[in-house]
Write an enzyme that holds these catalytic residues in place. Sequence first.
Site, PDB file in Angstrom:
ATOM      1  N   LEU A 296      13.690  12.801  13.557  1.00  0.00           N
ATOM      2  CA  LEU A 296      13.255  12.866  15.234  1.00  0.00           C
ATOM      3  C   LEU A 296      12.418  13.822  15.680  1.00  0.00           C
ATOM      4  CD1 LEU A 296      16.088  11.427  17.712  1.00  0.00           C
ATOM      5  CD2 LEU A 296      14.105   9.695  16.438  1.00  0.00           C
ATOM      6  N   TYR A 359       6.034  11.508   8.346  1.00  0.00           N
ATOM      7  CA  TYR A 359       5.277  10.957   6.900  1.00  0.00           C
ATOM      8  C   TYR A 359       4.493  10.327   7.791  1.00  0.00           C
ATOM      9  CZ  TYR A 359       6.481   7.425   3.124  1.00  0.00           C
ATOM     10  OH  TYR A 359       5.515   6.641   2.468  1.00  0.00           O
TER      11      TYR A 359
END
Length: 453
Positions: A296, A359
């Site tokens: 996160l 990502y």
Amino acid sequence: MARDTYTEFANTGFGRTLTKNLGLPQPAKLRRHRPGRPLIDGPVVVLGSSEAASALADRLLSWDLDVRRHLGPKEKVAGVVACFDSASSPADLSETVLEIGMLLKQLKPSGRVITVSRDPQGTSDPSVRAARSAVQGLTRSTAHEMRAGGTANGIVLADELDPSAPGVAGALRFLLSGRSAFVSGQFISVDSVNGALPQNWDRPLQGQVAVVTGAARGIGASIARVLHRDGASLILVDIPAAGEQLAAVANEVSGTALQLDITAENAGERILGHARQHHGRLDIVVHNAGITRDKLLANMDESRWNSVIAVNIESQLRMNRAFLASDLFNSDARGAMGPRIISLASTSGIAGNRGQTNYAASKAGVMGMVSATADQLAARHGTINAVAPGFIETEMTAKIPFATREVARRLNSLNQGGLPVDVAETISFLASPQAGGTSGLTLRVCGQNLVGA
């Protein structure tokens, strides 16, 4: 790679009955490409009366297919090619759209619907742009309605492009074939007359030299196998820690192995030196290597962020600069087959994904790089494109908790995960001479994932 036991069950006699009665997803066994098999198993109906309809019907006939303009009420159809390239208002779509609707009831398993239209951005006329944009909406919606492994996709032609251009034929053949089994709800733009049709459709990369990064396992190894099958000579790259697996794949595809950290400053030059020594040329670059370091954002640390950006996008930018500066990758004697670069993006870079800010940023960056580099490749008669996989059955996705994995498999119009070969087939198409009219594109291989554009 984890087995999809639900899909296996749903394709048994009892499983089909039970899943249908319970209203559960009914994933079909997809028709995938096998060399020597027919391009498509049954008649192809061409709809429309435009220039493209005539050109594409002639092209299909040249491939010895059963081409029809109409179909009897009890006949089965394997493919529908609907041409809307002459539409000047949304009202012009009606007749052909309703014909598609009737033919859907007669479509065979793993059937294909392909729309052909002009680029909406190629006109400033509100009515014409509305019609062209409407074709994209109806194609995506049709893809959601396909059954039994069928797909619906579109070919978008530049405004003045001759529909007999090689790139149009290449896109048509790819979308009709089993190579596009996990591509649905997508559009292939053909912007130029560049490219050429191969002498042998089963070996379109014959004589080409390709480098694949991250080739030791998973999707990278599958890319290597498909490019080899299609005729390419291969240079396979991966990190030294994967050296044993890399050597095994290289031996399997009669290629050479190069152990290399692609984040090294001289990675591009190392690849070029290897290509010069073993082949004297380099034609195709596949940027497949990538990593995930999920967390996160509130808990993201510098190492996780920087490592993903370094591997997934900065390395590609650096290597591309080296490749584009080299005569080895820019020979003047290539004719219609200029240099090709294909990069792995991801649907995470389109829709985002919880816990993947690093990502998703890197993969969105790949798509931006591809679109911005297209003009540089065009000057060399080459192309650069990206492939964005959705949920693909790999060692990595096999580690996802069972319930999460099952949900991810069903979140697309085909109700199943794709296979590494599905990504590889799309990369091989984009690397081929028949895709020479397509550049700057990100093509999703996701079964029409229900998230993202």
